[in-house]
Enzyme design. Structure first.
Site, PDB file in Angstrom:
ATOM      1  N   LYS A  22     -17.881 -52.162  -9.777  1.00 18.32           N
ATOM      2  CA  LYS A  22     -17.607 -51.361  -8.578  1.00 18.32           C
ATOM      3  C   LYS A  22     -16.109 -51.066  -8.453  1.00 18.32           C
ATOM      4  O   LYS A  22     -15.718 -49.935  -8.194  1.00 18.32           O
ATOM      5  CB  LYS A  22     -18.074 -52.122  -7.329  1.00 18.32           C
ATOM      6  N   ASN A  23     -15.279 -52.100  -8.647  1.00 16.40           N
ATOM      7  CA  ASN A  23     -13.845 -51.934  -8.407  1.00 16.40           C
ATOM      8  C   ASN A  23     -13.145 -51.090  -9.476  1.00 16.40           C
ATOM      9  O   ASN A  23     -11.982 -50.732  -9.310  1.00 16.40           O
ATOM     10  CB  ASN A  23     -13.158 -53.291  -8.280  1.00 16.40           C
ATOM     11  N   ARG A 102     -12.168 -49.535   2.342  1.00 15.08           N
ATOM     12  CA  ARG A 102     -10.726 -49.508   2.159  1.00 15.08           C
ATOM     13  C   ARG A 102     -10.287 -48.671   0.954  1.00 15.08           C
ATOM     14  O   ARG A 102      -9.313 -47.922   1.028  1.00 15.08           O
ATOM     15  CB  ARG A 102     -10.244 -50.948   1.999  1.00 15.08           C
ATOM     16  N   CYS A 126     -13.614 -54.569   4.220  1.00 15.66           N
ATOM     17  CA  CYS A 126     -13.953 -55.956   4.541  1.00 15.66           C
ATOM     18  C   CYS A 126     -12.920 -56.561   5.490  1.00 15.66           C
ATOM     19  O   CYS A 126     -11.725 -56.322   5.362  1.00 15.66           O
ATOM     20  CB  CYS A 126     -13.965 -56.803   3.268  1.00 15.66           C
ATOM     21  N   ARG A 131      -4.681 -56.655   5.561  1.00 20.39           N
ATOM     22  CA  ARG A 131      -4.728 -55.692   4.471  1.00 20.39           C
ATOM     23  C   ARG A 131      -4.001 -54.382   4.778  1.00 20.39           C
ATOM     24  O   ARG A 131      -4.621 -53.323   4.887  1.00 20.39           O
ATOM     25  CB  ARG A 131      -6.179 -55.411   4.075  1.00 20.39           C
ATOM     26  N   PRO A 132      -2.697 -54.435   4.908  1.00 20.11           N
ATOM     27  CA  PRO A 132      -1.948 -53.216   5.193  1.00 20.11           C
ATOM     28  C   PRO A 132      -1.845 -52.293   3.969  1.00 20.11           C
ATOM     29  O   PRO A 132      -2.291 -52.662   2.881  1.00 20.11           O
ATOM     30  CB  PRO A 132      -0.564 -53.754   5.574  1.00 20.11           C
ATOM     31  N   VAL A 133      -1.259 -51.110   4.180  1.00 17.56           N
ATOM     32  CA  VAL A 133      -1.074 -50.171   3.065  1.00 17.56           C
ATOM     33  C   VAL A 133       0.403 -49.852   2.848  1.00 17.56           C
ATOM     34  O   VAL A 133       0.742 -48.870   2.216  1.00 17.56           O
ATOM     35  CB  VAL A 133      -1.878 -48.857   3.277  1.00 17.56           C
ATOM     36  N   ASP A 134       1.281 -50.713   3.388  1.00 16.39           N
ATOM     37  CA  ASP A 134       2.721 -50.415   3.301  1.00 16.39           C
ATOM     38  C   ASP A 134       3.224 -50.276   1.860  1.00 16.39           C
ATOM     39  O   ASP A 134       4.044 -49.410   1.565  1.00 16.39           O
ATOM     40  CB  ASP A 134       3.542 -51.478   4.070  1.00 16.39           C
ATOM     41  N   ASP A 316     -11.987 -62.687  -5.394  1.00 14.64           N
ATOM     42  CA  ASP A 316     -13.344 -62.198  -5.156  1.00 14.64           C
ATOM     43  C   ASP A 316     -14.427 -63.171  -5.645  1.00 14.64           C
ATOM     44  O   ASP A 316     -15.616 -62.915  -5.479  1.00 14.64           O
ATOM     45  CB  ASP A 316     -13.549 -60.827  -5.829  1.00 14.64           C
ATOM     46  N   ILE A 338      -4.274 -64.953  -1.984  1.00 17.70           N
ATOM     47  CA  ILE A 338      -4.187 -63.476  -1.941  1.00 17.70           C
ATOM     48  C   ILE A 338      -4.366 -62.956  -0.515  1.00 17.70           C
ATOM     49  O   ILE A 338      -3.586 -62.141  -0.046  1.00 17.70           O
ATOM     50  CB  ILE A 338      -5.246 -62.822  -2.862  1.00 17.70           C
ATOM     51  N   ARG A 408     -23.225 -53.291  -0.571  1.00 19.45           N
ATOM     52  CA  ARG A 408     -21.992 -52.594  -0.912  1.00 19.45           C
ATOM     53  C   ARG A 408     -21.561 -52.924  -2.333  1.00 19.45           C
ATOM     54  O   ARG A 408     -20.898 -52.102  -2.974  1.00 19.45           O
ATOM     55  CB  ARG A 408     -20.869 -52.995   0.047  1.00 19.45           C
TER      56      ARG A 408
END
Ligand code: UD1
Length: 429
Positions: A22-23, A102, A126, A131-134, A316, A338, A408
C-alpha cells in the site's frame, strides 16, 4: 459497521500470498500526475485507501482503468491500474477527500511541479500523533515554491516552475522524501536531498520515476541527487511486496504457532523484524518462493525492540509485535521513536488480559500464560491488526469493532487467515 469475529486457538498452516505494498502504491499512483502519458502499475492491492486515492486523482483529471476496464465496470479495485493525467483539470485537493488519508496530501508536489500551483487541504489519516507537514512544505520552499496557509488549505505557487535546491530534512520523513523526489524530478536544475528516508517504498518510487525519464541517483541511501528534466513520460511498473503485511502475518504465525509460507515476500525488505522474530524463538526460512515462518511448540521469548526508520524495526509493526510479546515468557520493552501517541492499542490489548505498562515512549510488556477473547475496538490501521493477532491466540471469542481501519491496509485479511485454518469471519452491519 462491519465487525470481525475470531475464535482463538487453531495453529496456522498453509500459504499466504503477500499483496503489493500500500505504502508504495500510493506515491506511485500520485506520480501519474507528473505526466500526460499513461502510467501502468501492476500488483496494486485492493484496498480502501487505493480506492480513496483514485477518487482524489480523478478529481484532478486522471482517467483510470483497472485491469483494462473503466470505472463502473468493476466492483472492486484490481491488480493492474492504468492512470493517465492527459490534462490537469483542477489543482485543488479538497478537505472532504484529503482529510481521510494523509498520503493524499502528497499530490501537492506533482501538481505544483507540473502546473505551477496547488491548493491542498491539510491532511488527516490515522490518529497517531500530530503528524505535521512542515518538513514537506520546507522542501517545496527550498525548490522555490511560495507557501501560504489559507483556511485549512496549503496554497503552493511556483509560477515560473520549481528550481533545484538543497533539501536537508531535520528528521527522516518518508512523505517528505516522496514529495521532494517528485517535485525535484520536474524542477529546473539539480537537487540534493540530505537525510533522505531509505525505506524500500522510496526506492520503488525512484525506480518508477527513472522509468518515466527522471534522473535520480542514490535512492535507498541518505543522500539522493536529482537532475530535473523538462518532462516525464509514461511507464509500466510493478509495486513491490508489502513488507508490513509480511511482518504482520509472520507475527500472526509466531503468535498462533504453525508453519506458513508467506508467498512472494522478500526478506531484505524487513530483515530487522525477521531478526527480532528469530530472537523470539521463531524459525524464519527464506527461499525463492518467499519467507516460511514456523513455530512448533517452542515458547515465545521476550525481546526488546525500538522502532526506527528503515533499516530499523518499522513503527508500522510495533503494535503487532507488542501483541506477540503479551504471550512471551518474561518481560520485554518496546520503544516507539517515530510517532508520539502510537500506543492506542495498549488499552485494547489489556482487554484480552495483557499486562502492559506505559512509561513515556516505552511500553513494558509482561507476558501472561493466557489471553482471553473480548470485544475490542480498532483505533488505527496497524493497531487494529494487532488485536486480530492477539485474538488468534486468545481463549474463546473476540469481536473486533470498527474494522474499516483494517480494510484501509489489509487485502482479504479474513480469507488469507481462514485459508490457513484460523476461525475468523466478517459480520456485516
Ligand atoms: C509513512 C507511512 C506510515 C509510516 C511512516 C513512518 C505511508 C503512506 N505512510 O508515513 O505508514 O508509519 O511513514 O515509517 O507511506 N514529521 C514532521 N513533519 C513533517 C513530516 C513528518 O514532524 O512534515 C514527523 C512525523 O510526525 C513523524 C516522523 O516525522 O514523527 C516520520 O513521519 P513520516 O516518515 O513523514 O511519516 P509518513 O510519511 O506520514
Amino acid at each position: 459497521m462491519d465487525r470481525i469475529r475470531i475464535v482463538g486457538g487453531p495453529e496456522l498452516h498453509g500459504v499466504i500470498p503477500i499483496s503489493g505494498a500500500k505504502n508504495a502504491a500510493l506515491p506511485l499512483m500520485i506520480a501519474s500526475l507528473l505526466t500526460n502519458e499513461t502510467l501502468t502499475l501492476e500488483n496494486v492491492p485492493r484496498l480502501a485507501d487505493i480506492t480513496a486515492l483514485l477518487r482524489i486523482l480523478q478529481n484532478h483529471g486522471v482517467d483510470y482503468k483497472i485491469d483494462g476496464k473503466r470505472p463502473g465496470e468493476v466492483q472492486t479495485t484490481g491488480r493492474t491500474l492504468h492512470l493517465q493525467a492527459a490534462a490537469i483539470v483542477d489543482t485543488t485537493a479538497p478537505y472532504d477527500l484529503v482529510s481521510k488519508m494523509r498520503a493524499s496530501f502528497w499530490v501537492v508536489a506533482p501538481l505544483l511541479a507540473r502546473m505551477g500551483e496547488a491548493k491542498v487541504s491539510l491532511p488527516g489519516g490515522c490518529a497517531i500523533g500530530t503528524r505535521p507537514v512542515d518538513f514537506l512544505l520546507m522542501a517545496l520552499e527550498k525548490l522555490g515554491a511560495s507557501i501560504e496557509i489559507e483556511a485549512g488549505y496549503v496554497v503552493a505557487k511556483a509560477r515560473k516552475g520549481l528550481r533545484g535546491g538543497e533539501i536537508v530534512f531535520p528528521k527522516v520523513t518518508v512523505g517528505g522524501t516522496h514529495t521532494a523526489l517528485m517535485a525535484a524530478s520536474l524542477a529546473h536544475g539539480d537537487t540534493t536531498i540530505h537525510n533522505a528516508a531509505r525505506e524500500p517504498e522510496i526506492v520503488d518510487l525512484a525506480d518508477c520515476l527513472v522509468k518515466m525519464g527522471a534522473k535520480i541517483k542514490g535512492a535507498g541511501t541518505s543522500t539522493i541527487e536529482i537532475s530535473g528534466v523538462a518532462r516525464l513520460g509514461g511507464a509500466r511498473h510493478a509495486v513491490l511486496p508489502d513488507r508490513i503485511e509480511t511482518g504482520t502475518y509472520a507475527m500472526a504465525v509466531a503468535m498462533a504457532g504453525g508453519d506458513v509460507l508467506l508467498e512472494g515476500a522478500r526478506p531484505e525488505l524487513l530483515q530487522s523484524a525477521l531478526d527480532t522474530l528469530t530472537a523470539s524463538g521463531v524459525d524464519i526460512i527464506s527461499s525463492n518462493e518467499g519467507i516460511r515462518v514456523r513455530r512448533n511448540g517452542a515458547p515465545i521469548m521476550p525481546v526488546d525492540v525500538s522502532t526506527d526508520p528503515f533499516p530499523g524495526f518499522p513503527t508500522d509493526l510495533q503494535a503487532q509485535f507488542m501483541a506477540l510479546m503479551t504471550r512471551a515468557k518474561g518481560a520485554s520493552r518496546i520503544t516507539e521513536t517515530i510517532f508520539e501517541n502510537r500506543f492506542m492499542h495498549v488499552q485494547e490489548l489489556a482487554r484480552f488480559g495483557a499486562k502492559i505498562r506505559l512509561d513515556n515512549d516505552m511500553a513494558i510488556v509482561t507476558g501472561v500464560e493466557k489471553l482471553t477473547g473480548a470485544p475490542v475496538m480498532a483505533t488505527d490501521l496497524r493497531a487494529s491488526v494487532s488485536l486480530v493477532i492477539a485474538a488468534l491466540a486468545a481463549e474463546g471469542e473476540t469481536m473486533v469493532h470498527r474494522v474499516y481501519h483494517l480494510d484501509r491496509g489489509f487485502e482479504h485479511l479474513e480469507q488469507k487467515l481462514v485459508a490457513c485454518g484460523a476461525v475468523i469471519e466478517r459480520l456485516a452491519g
